[in-house]
Design a protein around this motif. Structure first.
Motif, PDB file in Angstrom:
ATOM      1  N   GLY A  73       4.169   0.967   7.134  1.00  0.00           N
ATOM      2  CA  GLY A  73       5.550   0.512   7.163  1.00  0.00           C
ATOM      3  C   GLY A  73       5.740  -0.756   7.980  1.00  0.00           C
ATOM      4  N   LEU A  74       4.688  -1.224   8.607  1.00  0.00           N
ATOM      5  CA  LEU A  74       4.807  -2.371   9.524  1.00  0.00           C
ATOM      6  C   LEU A  74       5.173  -3.664   8.786  1.00  0.00           C
ATOM      7  CD1 LEU A  74       1.771  -1.480  11.794  1.00  0.00           C
ATOM      8  CD2 LEU A  74       4.177  -1.498  12.483  1.00  0.00           C
ATOM      9  N   THR A  75       4.595  -3.850   7.604  1.00  0.00           N
ATOM     10  CA  THR A  75       4.911  -5.062   6.838  1.00  0.00           C
ATOM     11  C   THR A  75       6.393  -5.087   6.471  1.00  0.00           C
ATOM     12  OG1 THR A  75       2.681  -5.034   5.895  1.00  0.00           O
ATOM     13  CG2 THR A  75       4.319  -6.401   4.783  1.00  0.00           C
ATOM     14  N   TYR A 133      -6.838   5.336  -0.146  1.00  0.00           N
ATOM     15  CA  TYR A 133      -6.683   3.941  -0.544  1.00  0.00           C
ATOM     16  C   TYR A 133      -6.641   3.871  -2.074  1.00  0.00           C
ATOM     17  CZ  TYR A 133      -6.808  -1.077  -0.247  1.00  0.00           C
ATOM     18  OH  TYR A 133      -6.480  -2.409  -0.335  1.00  0.00           O
TER      19      TYR A 133
HETATM   20  P1  IMP Z   1       1.819  -1.444   5.652  1.00  0.00           P
HETATM   21  O1  IMP Z   1       2.251  -2.646   6.437  1.00  0.00           O
HETATM   22  O2  IMP Z   1       0.798  -0.629   6.410  1.00  0.00           O
HETATM   23  O3  IMP Z   1       2.959  -0.593   5.179  1.00  0.00           O
HETATM   24  O4  IMP Z   1       1.010  -1.949   4.412  1.00  0.00           O
HETATM   25  C1  IMP Z   1       1.627  -2.616   3.416  1.00  0.00           C
HETATM   26  C2  IMP Z   1       0.672  -3.403   2.559  1.00  0.00           C
HETATM   27  O5  IMP Z   1      -0.705  -3.001   2.701  1.00  0.00           O
HETATM   28  C3  IMP Z   1       1.005  -3.151   1.111  1.00  0.00           C
HETATM   29  O6  IMP Z   1       2.012  -4.025   0.663  1.00  0.00           O
HETATM   30  C4  IMP Z   1      -0.311  -3.390   0.439  1.00  0.00           C
HETATM   31  O7  IMP Z   1      -0.464  -4.759   0.159  1.00  0.00           O
HETATM   32  C5  IMP Z   1      -1.335  -2.953   1.445  1.00  0.00           C
HETATM   33  N1  IMP Z   1      -1.766  -1.571   1.182  1.00  0.00           N
HETATM   34  C6  IMP Z   1      -1.452  -0.448   1.870  1.00  0.00           C
HETATM   35  N2  IMP Z   1      -2.038   0.640   1.354  1.00  0.00           N
HETATM   36  C7  IMP Z   1      -2.735   0.205   0.284  1.00  0.00           C
HETATM   37  C8  IMP Z   1      -3.558   0.864  -0.700  1.00  0.00           C
HETATM   38  O8  IMP Z   1      -3.765   2.094  -0.721  1.00  0.00           O
HETATM   39  N3  IMP Z   1      -4.119   0.062  -1.642  1.00  0.00           N
HETATM   40  C9  IMP Z   1      -3.921  -1.287  -1.681  1.00  0.00           C
HETATM   41  N4  IMP Z   1      -3.152  -1.929  -0.800  1.00  0.00           N
HETATM   42  C10 IMP Z   1      -2.572  -1.204   0.174  1.00  0.00           C
END
Ligand code: IMP
Ligand code: MG
Length: 182
Positions: free
Chosen positions: A105-107, A152
């Motif tokens: 969720g950080l992004t 993943y």
């Molecule tokens: P967060 O900031 O950890 O929520 O990650 C967000 C971003 O990480 C997503 O927009 C994806 O680009 C990438 N991401 C997270 N999990 C996966 C996955 O299982 N497969 C591919 N990309 C992922």
């Protein structure tokens, strides 16, 4: 021969399309008297936004943002950098952020704060996928396609080192592929 990195199929192509049709109907009803600005987060949300926007029956515009989070290929660091900003201001607009997947969720937390400061009339999130067990920060997610287990995933926009975005389904990586990527 199947690609040795690609494991079990988690969501079939027809399941994706059926759910996206439902999401499109739901969003169209919610925004019945308004015009939507879709903010597509590059690159992973491209297939999703392309299918979703064709299911919307209200006036729609689209803009793109590219962000990168530092860190390894299969984990997010939470430090986000804007690689490409929106073309136009969003002040007073009804913005829906379209994202491929929410992991920690950080992004999205960063994107929400950044876009909120530009004073849109409304700001909601539509994410095709979410991994609830991985969430580190909480915020309301208005529209979600599917919940995934802590694995993943690749395909339908999701990549491993930029590959597999073109798969029409969402699949898990094999353990061997994850170990090689880390
Ligand atoms: P967060 O900031 O950890 O929520 O990650 C967000 C971003 O990480 C997503 O927009 C994806 O680009 C990438 N991401 C997270 N999990 C996966 C996955 O299982 N497969 C591919 N990309 C992922
Ligand atoms: Mg993404």
């Amino acid at each position: 021969m199947r690609d040795p990195n690609i494991g079990e199929i988690l969501i079939q192509a027809d399941e994706l399309q059926a759910r996206i049709a439902d999401l499109g109907a739901e969003i169209s009803a919610d925004y019945a008297d308004r015009e939507i600005l879709l903010v597509c987060v590059l690159k992973g949300a491209v297939p999703f936004v392309a299918d979703l926007m064709r299911r919307l029956t209200v006036p729609v515009e689209i803009d793109f943002m590219a962000v990168s989070s530092y860190g390894s290929s299969t984990r997010s660091s939470g430090v986000v950098r804007i690689l490409k900003d929106l073309d136009a201001p969003i002040e007073g607009r009804h913005v829906v952020i379209v994202e491929d997947i929410i992991d920690s969720g950080l992004t999205l937390q960063y994107l929400l704060r950044n876009l909120r400061s530009r004073e849109p009339a409304t700001l909601e999130i539509c994410s095709l996928l979410t991994k609830p067990s991985r969430r580190e920060v909480e915020f309301p997610i208005r529209y979600v396609g599917f919940e995934l287990p802590d694995r993943y995933a690749v395909g339908y926009g999701l990549d491993l080192a930029q590959r597999y975005r073109n798969l029409p389904y969402v699949a898990a990586l094999t353990d061997e592929a994850i170990a090689a990527a880390d």
